[in-house]
Design a protein around this motif. Structure first.
Motif, PDB file in Angstrom:
ATOM      1  N   ILE A 169       6.692  -8.578 -12.715  1.00  0.00           N
ATOM      2  CA  ILE A 169       7.426  -8.017 -11.584  1.00  0.00           C
ATOM      3  C   ILE A 169       6.553  -7.009 -10.842  1.00  0.00           C
ATOM      4  O   ILE A 169       6.464  -7.014  -9.607  1.00  0.00           O
ATOM      5  CB  ILE A 169       8.735  -7.365 -12.071  1.00  0.00           C
ATOM      6  N   PHE A 170       5.865  -6.141 -11.587  1.00  0.00           N
ATOM      7  CA  PHE A 170       5.027  -5.125 -10.949  1.00  0.00           C
ATOM      8  C   PHE A 170       3.791  -5.739 -10.288  1.00  0.00           C
ATOM      9  O   PHE A 170       3.247  -5.163  -9.340  1.00  0.00           O
ATOM     10  CB  PHE A 170       4.635  -4.060 -11.962  1.00  0.00           C
ATOM     11  N   GLN A 171       3.339  -6.895 -10.768  1.00  0.00           N
ATOM     12  CA  GLN A 171       2.233  -7.582 -10.091  1.00  0.00           C
ATOM     13  C   GLN A 171       2.668  -8.023  -8.693  1.00  0.00           C
ATOM     14  O   GLN A 171       1.894  -7.916  -7.730  1.00  0.00           O
ATOM     15  CB  GLN A 171       1.782  -8.790 -10.913  1.00  0.00           C
TER      16      GLN A 171
ATOM     17  N   ILE B  49       0.760  -1.018 -10.456  1.00  0.00           N
ATOM     18  CA  ILE B  49       1.360  -0.543 -11.700  1.00  0.00           C
ATOM     19  C   ILE B  49       0.854  -1.437 -12.818  1.00  0.00           C
ATOM     20  O   ILE B  49       1.110  -2.634 -12.842  1.00  0.00           O
ATOM     21  CB  ILE B  49       2.900  -0.563 -11.613  1.00  0.00           C
ATOM     22  N   ARG B  50       0.105  -0.861 -13.747  1.00  0.00           N
ATOM     23  CA  ARG B  50      -0.644  -1.645 -14.727  1.00  0.00           C
ATOM     24  C   ARG B  50      -0.410  -1.093 -16.135  1.00  0.00           C
ATOM     25  O   ARG B  50       0.206  -0.048 -16.310  1.00  0.00           O
ATOM     26  CB  ARG B  50      -2.137  -1.586 -14.400  1.00  0.00           C
ATOM     27  N   ASN B  51      -0.928  -1.833 -17.125  1.00  0.00           N
ATOM     28  CA  ASN B  51      -0.845  -1.403 -18.527  1.00  0.00           C
ATOM     29  C   ASN B  51       0.594  -1.044 -18.927  1.00  0.00           C
ATOM     30  O   ASN B  51       0.845  -0.004 -19.544  1.00  0.00           O
ATOM     31  CB  ASN B  51      -1.767  -0.202 -18.798  1.00  0.00           C
ATOM     32  N   VAL B  52       1.527  -1.912 -18.542  1.00  0.00           N
ATOM     33  CA  VAL B  52       2.943  -1.676 -18.871  1.00  0.00           C
ATOM     34  C   VAL B  52       3.146  -1.795 -20.383  1.00  0.00           C
ATOM     35  O   VAL B  52       2.674  -2.737 -21.014  1.00  0.00           O
ATOM     36  CB  VAL B  52       3.838  -2.694 -18.142  1.00  0.00           C
ATOM     37  N   GLN B  53       3.858  -0.831 -20.946  1.00  0.00           N
ATOM     38  CA  GLN B  53       4.182  -0.857 -22.370  1.00  0.00           C
ATOM     39  C   GLN B  53       5.668  -0.604 -22.560  1.00  0.00           C
ATOM     40  O   GLN B  53       6.220   0.352 -22.001  1.00  0.00           O
ATOM     41  CB  GLN B  53       3.370   0.197 -23.130  1.00  0.00           C
TER      42      GLN B  53
ATOM     43  N   VAL C 149      -0.285   4.023 -12.757  1.00  0.00           N
ATOM     44  CA  VAL C 149      -0.041   3.719 -11.338  1.00  0.00           C
ATOM     45  C   VAL C 149      -1.239   4.178 -10.515  1.00  0.00           C
ATOM     46  O   VAL C 149      -1.748   5.286 -10.706  1.00  0.00           O
ATOM     47  CB  VAL C 149       1.230   4.427 -10.824  1.00  0.00           C
ATOM     48  N   THR C 150      -1.679   3.335  -9.602  1.00  0.00           N
ATOM     49  CA  THR C 150      -2.710   3.707  -8.640  1.00  0.00           C
ATOM     50  C   THR C 150      -2.187   3.430  -7.242  1.00  0.00           C
ATOM     51  O   THR C 150      -1.686   2.344  -6.968  1.00  0.00           O
ATOM     52  CB  THR C 150      -4.009   2.902  -8.865  1.00  0.00           C
ATOM     53  N   VAL C 151      -2.273   4.449  -6.371  1.00  0.00           N
ATOM     54  CA  VAL C 151      -1.818   4.311  -4.992  1.00  0.00           C
ATOM     55  C   VAL C 151      -3.033   4.263  -4.076  1.00  0.00           C
ATOM     56  O   VAL C 151      -3.906   5.126  -4.147  1.00  0.00           O
ATOM     57  CB  VAL C 151      -0.902   5.486  -4.582  1.00  0.00           C
ATOM     58  N   ASN C 152      -3.101   3.228  -3.230  1.00  0.00           N
ATOM     59  CA  ASN C 152      -4.178   3.116  -2.249  1.00  0.00           C
ATOM     60  C   ASN C 152      -3.825   3.910  -1.001  1.00  0.00           C
ATOM     61  O   ASN C 152      -2.773   3.684  -0.399  1.00  0.00           O
ATOM     62  CB  ASN C 152      -4.393   1.648  -1.869  1.00  0.00           C
ATOM     63  N   LEU C 153      -4.690   4.824  -0.608  1.00  0.00           N
ATOM     64  CA  LEU C 153      -4.440   5.644   0.567  1.00  0.00           C
ATOM     65  C   LEU C 153      -5.311   5.198   1.741  1.00  0.00           C
ATOM     66  O   LEU C 153      -6.469   4.829   1.551  1.00  0.00           O
ATOM     67  CB  LEU C 153      -4.743   7.112   0.256  1.00  0.00           C
ATOM     68  N   PRO C 154      -4.790   5.247   2.965  1.00  0.00           N
ATOM     69  CA  PRO C 154      -5.589   4.890   4.137  1.00  0.00           C
ATOM     70  C   PRO C 154      -6.835   5.761   4.246  1.00  0.00           C
ATOM     71  O   PRO C 154      -6.813   6.942   3.923  1.00  0.00           O
ATOM     72  CB  PRO C 154      -4.638   5.158   5.305  1.00  0.00           C
TER      73      PRO C 154
END
Length: 251
Positions: free
Chosen positions: A84-86, A96-100, A124-129
């Motif tokens: 779902i997060f993919q 959103i990665r490495n879900v446990q 979580v990693t957020v891409n910023l402009p």
């Protein structure tokens, strides 16, 4: 020689521009995500529905004596949430990665009812402009609901009743792991807020309905077994590392 005040001014302008772009982008992202959630994320990835059906079968098997041996161990709930997060990543750019998901807990509140919780942790990693990937976060969120068995008269069967799945955005814990640019705190805060709103939307419109459907798919006798014979206030953990059709329950 490039003067320091010019560097500070440039960084300030970049921060302001990035904050404005991120704020605008965040609103667009949330609108697109809302539209996608209304359609259902399974419409973007059919594997989500396949994993969910396998998970329902797996949980139901806990209530039978049938066990399939020599099957590869896996955590279907982690697989489902990760998938779902993919899709969310493709739609929003919030990765959103490495879900446990270590277990589901059932805490008995009476002989025929329990509070149910699914704890989720992830990165979580957020891409910023303009600045690329700048904010890395630790995510902790608990899906919580209740389940009970209602018994009718002698002519009716017992019924499984599932309560509302709580979704308080403030209960979503996001911890900043590091900041690559110390002058961009406002931008980082906007990124954290975007991540929180994305996660909150996914919890409310995708994960909670899945959680509810999963519990409602069980019959009353199965729910009784999952609640167990523990006294009210005692907790049982339903381990999710299983051999296809076997789940270990611990007190």
């Amino acid at each position: 020689m490039f003067q320091l005040w010019k560097l500070v001014l440039l960084c300030g302008l970049l921060a302001g521009t990035s904050a404005s772009l991120l704020d605008n982008r965040g609103n667009d992202v949330l609108r697109n995500l809302k539209s996608a959630l209304e359609r259902g994320l399974a419409s973007f990835d059919s594997t989500i529905e396949v994993i969910f059906q396998n998970l329902k079968t797996e949980l139901e098997s806990r209530c039978s004596d049938e066990v399939v041996e020599n099957q590869e161990s896996e955590n279907l709930l982690e697989q489902l949430i990760s998938r779902i997060f993919q899709v969310v990543n493709r739609l929003t750019g919030v990765r959103i990665r490495n879900v446990q998901v270590p277990d589901i807990t059932f805490e008995a509140t009476s002989d025929n009812s329990a509070d149910v919780k699914i704890p989720i942790t992830a990165g979580v990693t957020v891409n910023l402009p303009l600045l690329g990937e700048i904010v890395d976060l630790d995510l902790n969120v608990d899906l919580q609901t209740s389940v009970s068995i209602e018994t009718g008269d002698e002519t009716s069967d017992s019924k499984v009743v599932v309560g509302e799945c709580t979704n308080d955005p403030e209960s979503i814990s996001l911890t900043v792991l590091h900041r690559r640019f110390g002058l961009l705190n406002d931008v980082v805060d906007i990124g954290v807020n975007l991540a929180r709103r994305v996660v909150s939307s996914v919890v409310q419109d995708e994960l909670c309905p899945r959680f509810r459907e999963l519990l409602e798919s069980l019959d009353a006798e199965c729910v009784k077994k999952l609640i167990g014979k523990s006294q009210p206030g005692e907790m049982r953990k339903l381990r999710l590392i299983e051999d296809k059709r076997h789940i270990e329950v611990t007190g």
